[in-house]
Design a protein around this motif. Structure first.
Motif, PDB file in Angstrom:
ATOM      1  N   GLU B 157       0.847  -1.214   0.000  1.00 30.52           N
ATOM      2  CA  GLU B 157       0.000   0.000   0.000  1.00 30.52           C
ATOM      3  C   GLU B 157       0.869   1.246   0.000  1.00 30.52           C
ATOM      4  O   GLU B 157       0.644   2.189  -0.757  1.00 30.52           O
ATOM      5  CB  GLU B 157      -0.931   0.053   1.229  1.00 30.52           C
ATOM      6  CG  GLU B 157      -1.881  -1.107   1.372  1.00 30.52           C
ATOM      7  CD  GLU B 157      -1.197  -2.301   2.016  1.00 30.52           C
ATOM      8  OE1 GLU B 157      -0.143  -2.084   2.665  1.00 30.52           O
ATOM      9  OE2 GLU B 157      -1.676  -3.439   1.831  1.00 30.52           O
ATOM     10  N   GLU B 161       1.367   4.144  -2.824  1.00 29.51           N
ATOM     11  CA  GLU B 161       1.198   5.570  -2.497  1.00 29.51           C
ATOM     12  C   GLU B 161       2.433   6.372  -2.946  1.00 29.51           C
ATOM     13  O   GLU B 161       2.312   7.447  -3.521  1.00 29.51           O
ATOM     14  CB  GLU B 161       1.027   5.686  -0.986  1.00 29.51           C
ATOM     15  CG  GLU B 161       0.203   6.874  -0.547  1.00 29.51           C
ATOM     16  CD  GLU B 161      -0.016   6.794   0.958  1.00 29.51           C
ATOM     17  OE1 GLU B 161       0.505   7.675   1.647  1.00 29.51           O
ATOM     18  OE2 GLU B 161      -0.663   5.826   1.417  1.00 29.51           O
ATOM     19  N   ASN B 165       2.950   9.623  -5.647  1.00 25.22           N
ATOM     20  CA  ASN B 165       3.359  10.952  -5.181  1.00 25.22           C
ATOM     21  C   ASN B 165       4.479  11.536  -6.017  1.00 25.22           C
ATOM     22  O   ASN B 165       5.419  10.838  -6.384  1.00 25.22           O
ATOM     23  CB  ASN B 165       3.873  10.875  -3.730  1.00 25.22           C
ATOM     24  CG  ASN B 165       2.725  10.598  -2.786  1.00 25.22           C
ATOM     25  OD1 ASN B 165       1.567  10.653  -3.199  1.00 25.22           O
ATOM     26  ND2 ASN B 165       3.053  10.270  -1.557  1.00 25.22           N
TER      27      ASN B 165
END
Lengths: 387, 381
Positions: B157, B161, B165
């Protein structure tokens, strides 16, 4: 044709009889082979960058990133770097201060000083430097984001190193419209520099032949030859053929030498040699025009040098044709150097074969025919002048 | 003898050709060829034919980053076949990003990005390729971060992420344009200086040619039979070359500075530099006169020497060199002459010219010495 061959044969025998001519024609150009070879051989680099600091982490990281991008990096003092740039010995200098080093170590924003030279490659090299700086910044940001996500500093760095080697690289593949993919380093657009110098040299070497025509006219050799059932066209063609043999051989010799000794890339060497051979015919024709027009070797040599330099400049042999304004590119189409340059660009950058460059060779042949025709007309007129 | 030589050359027009016609023609042509007064070469706008998947987020980022450049204008047009567009001359460069760039970057899979260049490939295209390379490097850095997160055991996860970004640029490393040395000649100025040096090599060779011609015509033997010091004949020839060299170089530099708006600085200092450069070039001809038996040979040697010194002295393009190679190049009279002009252009006075002037004079001295040691091959004729 037999007459033309006979006249050319006499010209060459006369030239070869003096053994020292062989030294000057074939050994001396080795100097040129070395200069061209050193400059254009050994693969292209993406520029030359001077770094004022290579001991600290920042200096070492920057050097590694630039070297990976095929940029040549040399350590240098700040003052020497300024001087080297002023002399065009390097494209870009990066000045790293003690504050920069401290900021880099501490993870703070860093602002290094980058100075550009006024060389052709400076802008591309500066862009490479910017990319390298971005890479360093990215690496630091990566470590920071991993640490923020909960990784220990050492683990983060090690994991990054592993990931760096496992994630496939993503780089631009540069492809030519002829469908040949090539490494970026080879697609610099300025790799016809060596060809430009060879064109300039062959043209100048051939124009030196104008002096021998003047000498032959002064000695009555031409008048004597024309007393036989021989036309001025045959005389000019014969003389030009003799000069062409010498000039074309010199050009081929320089090209083969740079290719074998220094790895200068000429595309397909046989095709490139054909370009030089046809170009040398034009040069020999020009030599006949000057040799028939002027009656003095000194003036002929001056005009020869002048014509060679001016045509070379207009043809893109001093400043790349690609950077010419449109109007001037049109003007360059009226010079043999312009067409020689384009033919070489096709051969070197697009790996063109003989068929692809036939239009260029055709234009060069047209130049040669025009020059030889003008030469024979001027030679006929010169017979009525006292010399 | 000098006056007689110069008069004779005026009559056969070689003085006019060498010292006025050719330098002026050369300068006018260079003025046309080189972007005048521009220290930097203007980067031309680039038209780019683009083939990308409109739903591919990161491919869109690449295109919009390129069209938003401030250094030069890049216009993008969608194209079915960028290769054909470039081939037909409708675009300068083609950009092909096959679908799935975003997905591949997230999963750490390889992806190819192609740029197609054509005959219009110039400086702007090179810079554009370098910029695109940099952009892709930044995008790849995200997937490397994600892969490293998995490697560091942070879980998929977090990795996902991180891949989404943009990297935090708080610790950014930026380049600040530094002040170039005031002794840096512009691209145009460097070319004028280099070409003046190259042309000088040919101009002074004219004295050699007349010496060899006299030898071939038998007038040299006659001169030598006269009650004059034997060295004075050579000195007279050299002096005629020197006068011609100074004239031609003065014309070139004056015309160059007028046409290009380049100022070479204090006239006195430049004059000293020109005289030293001409002396160095003339001394080289003493070697040629002893090596060459005939005018033809003299011509070949002169051409090769001039081109070798011209090329390695930066008459055509600056030569990047350092260390031993740099030291060898420093001894080149054309390089020293260009260097000296850079110093005077930056406001340097005579006192600042020590290095180039000494280099030129040392070169002259070495050539003169060598010419004494080389056997005179022409004397046997």
């Amino acid at each position: 044709m037999r007459i033309v061959g006979a006249i050319a044969g006499v010209e060459l025998r006369r030239f070869m009889r003096d053994r020292s001519n062989i030294f000057f024609t074939f050994v001396f150009p080795l100097l040129l082979v070395v200069v061209i070879g050193v400059q254009f051989g050994g693969g292209a680099s993406n520029g030359r960058v001077l770094l004022t600091e290579t001991e600290s982490t920042l200096g070492q990281d920057l050097e590694a990133a630039l070297t990976a991008a095929d940029v040549t990096v040399d350590p240098s003092g700040a003052e020497e770097a300024g001087e080297a740039l002023a002399r065009g010995r390097a494209d870009v200098a990066i000045v790293i201060s003690a504050d920069d080093v401290a900021a880099y170590e501490g993870g703070d924003p860093v602002q290094v000083e980058v100075i550009q030279a006024s060389t052709n490659g400076a802008q591309t090299a500066a862009q490479r430097v910017q990319t390298a700086l971005n890479e360093l910044a990215a690496t630091r940001a990566q470590v920071a984001s991993l640490e923020d996500a909960g990784a220990a500093p050492e683990t983060a760095e090690q994991a990054l190193e592993t990931a760096e080697s496992t994630v496939p690289s993503l780089q631009v593949e540069v492809e030519d419209t002829s469908g040949i993919s090539q490494a970026f380093a080879g697609a610099t657009g300025f790799d016809v520099g060596a060809a430009s110098q060879v064109l300039l040299f062959v043209f100048m070497a051939a124009l030196a032949g104008s002096g021998t025509l003047i000498e032959a006219r002064r000695g009555g050799v031409i008048a004597r030859t024309l007393a036989a059932p021989v036309g001025t066209g045959s005389v000019v063609a014969g003389q030009a053929l003799g000069r062409w043999t010498i000039a074309a051989f010199q050009g081929a010799y320089v090209m083969a030498g740079t290719s074998l000794l220094f790895g200068v890339t000429w595309g397909s060497l046989p095709v490139a040699l054909t370009v030089v051979a046809v170009f040398a015919v034009v040069a020999a024709g020009f030599a006949m025009v000057i040799g028939s027009l002027l009656d003095n070797e000194g003036a002929a040599s001056g005009l020869g040098v002048g014509v060679s330099l001016v045509l070379a400049a207009l043809g893109g042999c001093m400043f790349p044709q690609e950077l010419f304004p449109d109007a001037l590119r049109t003007v360059s189409s009226f010079t043999p150097h312009g067409w020689g340059y384009r033919a070489f660009a096709e051969v070197q950058r697009h790996d063109a074969g003989l068929v692809e460059i036939l239009p260029y060779l055709g234009v060069l042949a047209g130049f040669a025919a025009g020059a030889l025709l003008l030469g024979s007309l001027l030679l006929r007129r010169s017979l009525s002048r006292a010399i | 003898m000098v006056v007689k030589d110069l008069k004779q050359r005026l009559r056969d027009k070689s003085v006019l050709i060498f010292s006025l016609a050719v330098p002026l023609a050369l300068m006018s042509v260079l003025n046309l060829v080189i972007p005048t007064g521009a220290d930097d070469i203007e980067l031309e706008p680039v038209s780019m034919a683009v083939s990308v998947d409109p739903d591919d987020e990161l491919a869109g980022v690449v295109v919009s980053s390129l069209t938003g450049l401030s250094a030069f204008q890049v216009s993008a047009t969608d194209s079915e076949d960028p290769r054909a567009a470039v081939d037909a001359g409708e675009a300068d460069v083609g950009l092909i990003i096959p679908p799935g760039l975003t997905e591949d970057l997230r999963s750490g899979t390889g992806h190819s990005v192609r740029m197609v260049t054509g005959d219009g490939a110039g400086l702007s295209t090179n810079v554009l390729i370098a910029i695109t390379d940099g952009l892709l490097g930044e995008l790849r850095a995200r997937s490397v971060t994600a892969a490293a997160a998995v490697e560091a055991g942070l879980g998929p996860e977090i990795a996902g992420e991180l891949a989404q970004n943009e990297l935090d640029a708080a610790g950014a490393i930026t380049a600040q344009p530094g002040q170039a040395s005031d002794q840096q000649l512009s691209a145009g100025g460097a070319l004028i200086a280099g070409q003046a040096g190259l042309f000088l090599m040919f101009t002074v060779g004219f004295g050699v040619l007349s010496m060899v011609a006299e030898r071939e015509n038998g007038t040299l033997a006659r001169l030598r039979s006269m009650p004059i010091p034997p060295g004075s004949i050579v000195i007279a020839k050299a002096l005629a070359s020197f006068v011609l060299g100074v004239l031609a170089t003065a014309v070139l530099l004056t015309a160059g500075s007028l046409l290009f708006g380049v100022s070479f600085g204090a006239a006195g200092a430049v004059a000293v530099l020109v005289c030293c450069a001409v002396a160095a070039a003339t001394s080289l001809t003493f070697i040629v006169v002893r090596l060459a038996r005939t005018a033809e040979q003299a011509n070949i040697v002169q051409t090769i020497l001039a081109l070798v010194l011209g090329m390695s002295g930066g008459a055509f393009f600056p030569i990047a060199a350092s260390g031993a190679a740099g030291a060898v190049l420093d001894a080149n009279p054309i390089a020293a002459f260009t260097r000296g002009l850079g110093i005077t252009a930056g406001g340097g006075e005579l006192a600042d010219l020590t290095v180039p002037v000494l280099t030129l004079l040392a070169f002259a001295a070495v050539c003169l010495l060598a010419s004494r040691l080389i056997p005179d091959r022409g004397a046997s004729r």
